[in-house]
Structures are given as structure tokens and as C-alpha cells.
Design a protein around this motif. Sequence first.
Motif, PDB file in Angstrom:
ATOM      1  N   PRO A  19       0.809  -1.228   0.000  1.00 20.97           N
ATOM      2  CA  PRO A  19       0.000   0.000   0.000  1.00 20.97           C
ATOM      3  C   PRO A  19       0.843   1.279   0.000  1.00 20.97           C
ATOM      4  N   ALA A  44       2.180   1.804  -3.535  1.00 21.81           N
ATOM      5  CA  ALA A  44       1.094   2.220  -4.426  1.00 21.81           C
ATOM      6  C   ALA A  44       0.725   3.684  -4.217  1.00 21.81           C
ATOM      7  N   MET A  45       0.696   4.143  -2.982  1.00 23.76           N
ATOM      8  CA  MET A  45       0.300   5.526  -2.717  1.00 23.76           C
ATOM      9  C   MET A  45       1.441   6.515  -2.939  1.00 23.76           C
ATOM     10  N   VAL A  64       2.799   8.388  -7.110  1.00 28.28           N
ATOM     11  CA  VAL A  64       1.722   9.303  -7.485  1.00 28.28           C
ATOM     12  C   VAL A  64       1.513   9.352  -9.000  1.00 28.28           C
ATOM     13  N   TYR A  72      -1.361   7.292 -10.601  1.00 31.03           N
ATOM     14  CA  TYR A  72      -2.789   7.572 -10.415  1.00 31.03           C
ATOM     15  C   TYR A  72      -3.153   9.065 -10.477  1.00 31.03           C
ATOM     16  N   TYR A 131      -9.348   5.291  -7.159  1.00 27.90           N
ATOM     17  CA  TYR A 131      -8.131   4.482  -6.963  1.00 27.90           C
ATOM     18  C   TYR A 131      -7.689   4.537  -5.499  1.00 27.90           C
ATOM     19  N   GLN A 132      -7.700   5.714  -4.912  1.00 32.40           N
ATOM     20  CA  GLN A 132      -7.312   5.839  -3.507  1.00 32.40           C
ATOM     21  C   GLN A 132      -8.296   5.136  -2.584  1.00 32.40           C
ATOM     22  N   TRP A 142      -7.679   1.492  -2.607  1.00 33.61           N
ATOM     23  CA  TRP A 142      -6.530   1.118  -1.789  1.00 33.61           C
ATOM     24  C   TRP A 142      -6.850   1.104  -0.298  1.00 33.61           C
ATOM     25  N   SER A 172      -5.755  -2.168   1.397  1.00 31.61           N
ATOM     26  CA  SER A 172      -4.851  -2.069   2.550  1.00 31.61           C
ATOM     27  C   SER A 172      -5.402  -2.815   3.756  1.00 31.61           C
TER      28      SER A 172
END
Length: 79
Positions: A15, A18-19, A22, A25, A41-42, A45, A49
Amino acid sequence: MTPLRVAIALCLIAPFVAMLWVGSYAKTDPVFIGIPFFYWYQMLWVLLSTALTMTAYQLWQRDQRGRKAAGGTDGGAAK
């Protein structure tokens, strides 16, 4: 480091990667039910997560039971 602990680490690190990535996304398309990609998308997650953290916890419990059954008394301390 055992393969089980590697799996735990990957579940917890995914996670963050992925975040922090940037560029993957930071866009508006594709739109899902009227919500720009950036937002859904967020939110996806958040759910992923949660699932990954639960999986990591269950794997950790399995690892601890295995160590206890094998007679390990270090409580997970690094060697």
C-alpha cells in the motif's frame, strides 16, 4: 528471513508503494460511476490495505504458532 515473513513484509509495504507512486494515479480517466480515477483508486486502496493488513496479521499468527511449536522462545526477535 523466512518466505512467510517476506510475504508479510510485501503485504505491509504494497500500500505504501502504491500511494507513494503518485504518477500512476494522478489522472482523471478512467471515470468510474462519475468519480475520477484519482479518487476511486485511492478509495480502492483503503479496502486493499485493510485486506492486506488482515492477511499479514494472520500470516504473522501462523508464523508465531510455528515458532512456538518448534520450541523457539525468542518471541520474534531478530538474530
